[in-house]
Scaffold this motif. Structure first.
Motif, PDB file in Angstrom:
ATOM      1  N   GLN A 106     -58.583 -20.032  -3.013  1.00 19.41           N
ATOM      2  CA  GLN A 106     -58.930 -21.058  -2.030  1.00 19.41           C
ATOM      3  C   GLN A 106     -60.002 -20.493  -1.109  1.00 19.41           C
ATOM      4  N   VAL A 107     -61.095 -21.207  -0.960  1.00 17.45           N
ATOM      5  CA  VAL A 107     -62.219 -20.754  -0.149  1.00 17.45           C
ATOM      6  C   VAL A 107     -62.488 -21.778   0.948  1.00 17.45           C
ATOM      7  N   THR A 108     -62.703 -21.298   2.172  1.00 16.94           N
ATOM      8  CA  THR A 108     -63.013 -22.212   3.270  1.00 16.94           C
ATOM      9  C   THR A 108     -64.518 -22.324   3.441  1.00 16.94           C
ATOM     10  N   ASN A 109     -64.957 -23.471   3.842  1.00 16.82           N
ATOM     11  CA  ASN A 109     -66.382 -23.693   4.076  1.00 16.82           C
ATOM     12  C   ASN A 109     -66.547 -24.491   5.364  1.00 16.82           C
ATOM     13  N   PRO A 110     -67.035 -23.900   6.454  1.00 16.01           N
ATOM     14  CA  PRO A 110     -67.563 -22.528   6.516  1.00 16.01           C
ATOM     15  C   PRO A 110     -66.448 -21.488   6.453  1.00 16.01           C
ATOM     16  N   PRO A 111     -66.792 -20.214   6.228  1.00 13.59           N
ATOM     17  CA  PRO A 111     -65.770 -19.157   6.127  1.00 13.59           C
ATOM     18  C   PRO A 111     -64.935 -19.039   7.402  1.00 13.59           C
ATOM     19  N   ILE A 112     -63.706 -18.587   7.261  1.00 15.55           N
ATOM     20  CA  ILE A 112     -62.843 -18.339   8.413  1.00 15.55           C
ATOM     21  C   ILE A 112     -63.510 -17.298   9.313  1.00 15.55           C
ATOM     22  N   ASP A 113     -63.513 -17.556  10.590  1.00 12.72           N
ATOM     23  CA  ASP A 113     -64.197 -16.698  11.553  1.00 12.72           C
ATOM     24  C   ASP A 113     -63.201 -16.236  12.606  1.00 12.72           C
ATOM     25  N   ALA A 114     -62.725 -14.987  12.483  1.00 10.09           N
ATOM     26  CA  ALA A 114     -61.696 -14.478  13.395  1.00 10.09           C
ATOM     27  C   ALA A 114     -62.232 -14.217  14.792  1.00 10.09           C
ATOM     28  N   ILE A 115     -63.568 -14.208  14.955  1.00  9.25           N
ATOM     29  CA  ILE A 115     -64.148 -13.991  16.280  1.00  9.25           C
ATOM     30  C   ILE A 115     -64.245 -15.315  17.030  1.00  9.25           C
ATOM     31  N   ARG A 116     -64.839 -16.297  16.409  1.00  2.00           N
ATOM     32  CA  ARG A 116     -65.047 -17.580  17.079  1.00  2.00           C
ATOM     33  C   ARG A 116     -63.868 -18.534  16.938  1.00  2.00           C
ATOM     34  N   GLU A 117     -62.924 -18.208  16.068  1.00  4.18           N
ATOM     35  CA  GLU A 117     -61.748 -19.049  15.876  1.00  4.18           C
ATOM     36  C   GLU A 117     -60.470 -18.245  16.109  1.00  4.18           C
ATOM     37  N   GLU A 118     -60.505 -17.375  17.133  1.00  6.53           N
ATOM     38  CA  GLU A 118     -59.390 -16.474  17.382  1.00  6.53           C
ATOM     39  C   GLU A 118     -58.100 -17.192  17.751  1.00  6.53           C
TER      40      GLU A 118
END
Length: 200
Positions: free
Chosen positions: A3-15
């Motif tokens: 399973q791939v997210t688009n846009p990619p998972i962003d642990a910085i901006r989506e903490e």
């Protein structure tokens, strides 16, 4: 299945919804929660700097309940495929012995490569050890860390973590960056040099 997210998972901006925080050490019995199960080392990211790895290597000095052991993943080049098999079996034995001696963190290291010894591919070493510990029922007693010059891309780190590593220190990538900066390969400023030195 992937399973791939688009846009990619962003642990910085989506903490708020995702995180790169991970832990190292014994997990204990998953079916019997005890306060001791929480005695783990918390890492903000599974990608370790060289200094962070050294602190984990000497963790017992500040946290006596933790003990780290460094195991080599080198094999004799002349023995080729048979050499890898022998080295893996030795790795399994040494890991079992380390766990019996109360180790809570095992660092798999490929430092020391020379004309006689080459490294078992890091992904093979960590995945083989992971499955051997699962088979022996001791996987939750220890955290695995990879110290390797092999990983250099995001995918390399991701597969190592996916196959059993709790953290990865790509020391050769760091050392290559340092060398490039020292020779001014990137035309970097003094300020940039200092900031990268602090990071690694």
């Amino acid at each position: 299945f992937a399973q791939v997210t688009n846009p990619p998972i962003d642990a910085i901006r989506e903490e708020v919804v995702t995180s790169t925080i991970t832990t190292l050490g014994r997990e204990g019995n998953l079916l019997e929660e005890t306060p001791q199960s929480c005695r783990q080392i918390r890492l903000e990211t599974p990608i370790l700097s060289i200094d962070e790895l050294e602190r984990i290597r000497s963790v017992h000095e500040k946290l006596p309940e933790h003990k780290s052991v460094t195991l080599s993943i080198l094999f004799e080049v002349q023995k080729q495929g048979e050499g890898i098999k022998i080295a893996l079996n030795n790795l399994f034995s040494r890991a079992d012995e380390a766990i019996k001696n109360n180790a809570s963190i095992i660092i798999l290291s490929d430092r020391g490569i020379n004309s006689t010894y080459a490294a078992i591919p890091a992904l093979l070493a960590v995945s083989a050890l992971h499955h051997n510990l699962v088979k022996n029922g001791t996987r939750t007693k220890v955290g695995l860390v990879v110290e390797s010059g092999e990983p250099r891309e995001v995918h390399h780190m991701a597969t190592l973590i996916g196959y059993g590593a709790g953290a990865v220190c790509p020391y050769l990538a760091y050392e290559s960056i340092h060398s490039a900066i020292e020779t001014n390969l990137f035309g970097t400023s003094h300020k940039s040099k200092e900031s990268i030195k602090d990071y690694t």
